[in-house]
Scaffold this active site. Structure first.
Site, PDB file in Angstrom:
ATOM      1  NE  ARG A  96      -3.450  -2.145   3.005  1.00  0.00           N
ATOM      2  CZ  ARG A  96      -4.569  -2.718   2.527  1.00  0.00           C
ATOM      3  NH1 ARG A  96      -5.241  -1.916   1.734  1.00  0.00           N
ATOM      4  NH2 ARG A  96      -4.994  -3.664   3.054  1.00  0.00           N
TER       5      ARG A  96
ATOM      6  NE  ARG B 122     -10.304  -8.090   1.648  1.00  0.00           N
ATOM      7  CZ  ARG B 122     -10.067  -8.908   2.252  1.00  0.00           C
ATOM      8  NH1 ARG B 122      -9.780  -8.762   3.670  1.00  0.00           N
ATOM      9  NH2 ARG B 122     -10.101 -10.362   2.047  1.00  0.00           N
TER      10      ARG B 122
ATOM     11  CG  HIS C 291       1.194  -8.247   4.232  1.00  0.00           C
ATOM     12  ND1 HIS C 291       1.640  -8.537   5.486  1.00  0.00           N
ATOM     13  CD2 HIS C 291       0.425  -7.278   4.082  1.00  0.00           C
ATOM     14  CE1 HIS C 291       1.070  -7.617   6.176  1.00  0.00           C
ATOM     15  NE2 HIS C 291       0.304  -6.983   5.237  1.00  0.00           N
TER      16      HIS C 291
ATOM     17  CE1 TYR D 213      -3.126   3.030  10.205  1.00  0.00           C
ATOM     18  CE2 TYR D 213      -2.097   1.380   8.598  1.00  0.00           C
ATOM     19  CZ  TYR D 213      -2.968   2.279   8.788  1.00  0.00           C
ATOM     20  OH  TYR D 213      -4.302   2.140   8.243  1.00  0.00           O
TER      21      TYR D 213
ATOM     22  NE  ARG E  65      -4.788  -2.600  15.404  1.00  0.00           N
ATOM     23  CZ  ARG E  65      -4.395  -3.165  14.287  1.00  0.00           C
ATOM     24  NH1 ARG E  65      -2.856  -2.967  14.043  1.00  0.00           N
ATOM     25  NH2 ARG E  65      -5.022  -3.659  13.199  1.00  0.00           N
TER      26      ARG E  65
ATOM     27  CG  HIS F 283       0.812  -1.705  11.298  1.00  0.00           C
ATOM     28  ND1 HIS F 283       1.655  -1.680  10.158  1.00  0.00           N
ATOM     29  CD2 HIS F 283      -0.449  -2.208  10.662  1.00  0.00           C
ATOM     30  CE1 HIS F 283       1.305  -2.433   9.229  1.00  0.00           C
ATOM     31  NE2 HIS F 283       0.037  -2.829   9.517  1.00  0.00           N
TER      32      HIS F 283
END
Length: 696
Positions: free
Chosen positions: A386, A416, A446, A479, A575, A603
């Site tokens: 991202r 997504r 990822h 984050y 988290r 994160h």
């Protein structure tokens, strides 16, 4: 299904394979979102920050229904009865979700209506009812003009009768169900008016910080949409559809085009949730359910505004007195020497950066930019999962290609809800001559990895950046994530092998230092846990601290419970979703689970293993979920520099001492907020780190 049947009917002693040891994933996620909601209820938070948490709660739920609930509904429709590891089938999960969620929605609505909006009104910020505006002629005239000039031209009233089929309702759209009466035939008629998404949801009244909802403005002027008709009533409703992409990747000749088509099709998924207000007449409700092919279980009544994402508009008001004290990321001391270029800095030793406390622009973006412009840099390779809409990193990669460097970028098209953004960046990179690959069939990439190959005095040196977070300058301000810079030869060789696996043909499974999924990461984590068991002694019982976003994987959960049974002390900082039940005698009694929810989104993934005094610490991209370990390319890297390891251990201990933003998971699946005991100092780990950064 009663809540008791899920959370409380458990035996005091269970085995490692007993479903009672596990918490249902979907219910655990709802508990996480409940903690988000609690931040909105917490009066210690500034008013506009509380609004943000209400908006986040709503946005989180949208994605939950679009992906998770829609998947369960599909299983039910197909007649599947398969159970999750915790023992619940699809329908039982849907029942449990509705049972837990409805009280949360009522709490959200009541908090907004009875607590937050009245407090905001005291501060001069109001969302007005249209009835209040009728006594303000100037504001009425202003809204009349706004409606005629800005709203009316984009509205399309859609009649529903034998000559006009029920219109398609797009995903997450807000609509008005309008009832009108024909004065000639006296027949009651139904129509739908979509509230336009391109206009501000909260319309300014011309009085500072005073607003009225767009649907109220439309509702007050419906006579202009239905001239000659008697407008009887209007009722807002909002629809959520299945938006999880389904692709036959193995059959796709061009993955980019396949993803692009799937994104376009997303808005046409099956309906999964209908949000309405309690005032909607029974026959209108029944009509919508019939046309949308939904059941009563899919209806959620909201006694107030629908779609509270609109509260972001208020949260953005210039009222610093109602927000957290502003904080800007700082340049780390190591990166401040203007006489030292970033490659020299990394050659002096590994560097660890912690965002957003450390500036993303002054570290990561500086590294990519320097590599793009350095004449001695030959190659840049990077993964992009991202990235932000106006990405300095992507611009630097384009500049590097224009400077004649070999640039290879893996753009993950299947990230997504970021697919469209990534498609646009992929095409821009390709036009600049960058070698772009779109990931591996059947896997999401990822991993957060960056490799720079540089010629130095006749030799080749490889520089790497491995991180827990995305290469995204916007989320880097929100984050918490770690990144490691290094030029260690073994890490450089591993990252080279990783990119060869991603861009070429390779069955690479063994790496020198990195843990890589889906190759062997789960097995290696199990080995690290089992090593703690083997190395334990009365003097050193073993120690594991694991920080992640989600813990779902049953194999790793059982490994942690084995370690607990052996006496290893385990702290989990999770988290979001945690499917492990702590506190069971003789099974998980040595495991403690906390969750930290605050102004920043936790994160980072950090894993500590005591190893009988020879501790090891890993950071990286992977949560302990089957999807991460089996269906994604993930990377964890050891942090071997002693001072950096100590920094990470101190960070984990700080989180464990948090008694302001942390919650502790109970055996029954509920969370209890931690609070400072009498005489104790209140510790917010995020605020401590902000203060430390500002004091440097």
């Amino acid at each position: 299904m009663s809540e008791t049947s899920i959370t409380d009917s458990v035996e005091t002693k269970i085995g490692l394979d007993d479903p009672a040891l596990l918490i249902n994933r979907e219910l655990s996620w709802l508990e996480f979102n409940s903690r988000v909601l609690d931040e909105a209820l917490d009066e210690r938070n500034p008013l506009l920050e509380r609004l943000k948490f209400l908006a986040i709660f709503s946005s989180n739920l949208d994605e939950f229904f679009m992906v998770r609930v829609s998947g369960l509904k599909q299983q039910v429709e197909l007649g599947l009865t398969n159970k999750t590891p915790d023992g619940l089938g699809p329908q039982a999960q849907l029942d449990a979700i509705a049972h837990r969620l409805r009280p949360l929605l009522e709490t959200q609505t009541m908090a907004l209506r009875t607590q937050i909006l009245p407090r905001l009104a005291e501060e001069g910020i109001r969302i007005c009812d249209y009835g209040e505006i009728k006594i303000l002629p100037r504001q009425q005239e202003r809204l009349q003009r706004y409606f005629e000039e800005q709203v009316f031209p984009v509205l399309t009233p859609l009649a529903v009768d034998p000559g006009h089929p029920f219109p398609y309702i797009s995903n997450l759209s807000l609509s008005l169900a309008v009832l009108v009466r024909d004065p000639v035939s006296r027949k009651e008629l139904f129509a739908r008016v979509k509230v336009p998404q391109g206009l501000p949801r909260l319309v300014p009244l011309g009085i500072p910080n005073q607003f009225v909802s767009l649907e109220e403005v439309i509702g007050a002027h419906l006579d202009q949409l239905f001239p000659g008709m008697e407008v009887l009533s209007r009722h807002p409703f909002r629809l959520t559809r299945n938006s999880d992409l389904e692709m036959a990747e193995e059959e796709a000749e061009d993955l980019l085009l396949t993803i692009e088509q799937s994104v376009r099709n997303r808005r046409f998924g099956e309906a999964v949730r209908l949000e309405i207000t309690p005032q909607m007449p029974v026959h209108v409700r029944a009509r919508l359910l019939e046309e949308l092919e939904l059941d009563e279980q899919d209806v959620y009544e909201i006694n107030g505004l629908l779609d509270l994402r609109c509260l972001w508009q208020l949260a953005g008001l210039e009222r610093p007195d109602l927000k957290h004290r502003p904080f800007s990321a700082q340049v780390p001391p190591d990166f401040r020497n203007p006489q030292l270029d970033i490659f020299q800095l990394i050659r002096q030793g590994d560097r660890l950066v912690h965002h957003p406390y450390d500036s993303f622009a002054a570290t990561v973006e500086r590294f990519v930019s320097a590599a793009a412009d350095d004449p001695d840099v030959l190659t840049i390779k990077q993964t992009l999962y991202r990235t932000s809409g106006d990405s300095p990193i992507v611009r630097a990669l384009i500049r590097a290609a224009e400077n004649g460097k070999q640039v290879a970028v893996l753009v993950e098209l299947k990230a997504r809800f970021d697919e469209e953004n990534n498609i646009n960046w992929a095409r821009a990179l390709e036009r600049a001559g960058v070698h772009v690959v779109y990931g591996l069939v059947g896997l999401k990439t990822h991993a957060k990895a960056l490799l720079v190959v540089r010629r130095e005095k006749g030799h080749i040196r490889r520089y790497v950046h491995l991180a827990t977070g995305n290469y995204n300058s916007k989320t880097a301000n929100l984050y918490t994530d770690y990144g490691l810079f290094s030029c260690r030869p073994d890490l450089g060789a591993d990252v080279t092998d990783l990119f060869n696996y991603l861009t070429g043909y390779s069955h690479q499974t063994h790496y020198r230092k990195l843990l890589v999924a889906p190759a062997r990461m789960r097995d290696q984590f199990v080995e690290l846990i089992d090593r703690e068991i083997a190395a334990r002694s009365p003097e050193a019982p073993g120690r594991i601290i694991a920080k992640m976003n989600s813990l779902v994987d049953p194999i790793l959960i059982r490994a942690l419970c084995r370690a607990s049974q052996a006496g290893v002390h385990i702290d989990l900082i999770v988290r979001g979703i945690c499917c492990l039940r702590p506190g069971y005698a003789e099974v998980s009694e040595n495991i403690r689970v906390i969750s930290i929810v605050g102004r920043l989104l936790e994160h980072s993934r950090v894993f500590y293993f005591g190893n009988a005094g020879n501790s090891e610490v890993y950071i990286g991209s992977a949560d302990w979920m089957p999807r991460n370990l089996d269906r994604r390319v993930e990377v964890m890297t050891p942090v071997e520099e002693p001072r950096l390891r100590e920094e990470l251990v101190a960070f984990l201990n700080l989180l464990l001492s948090d008694n302001r933003q942390s919650w502790e998971l109970q055996t029954n699946g509920a969370y209890a907020r931690r609070q400072a005991l009498p005489g104790e100092i209140e510790i917010s780990s995020q605020q401590v780190l902000i203060d430390r950064a500002l004091s440097r």
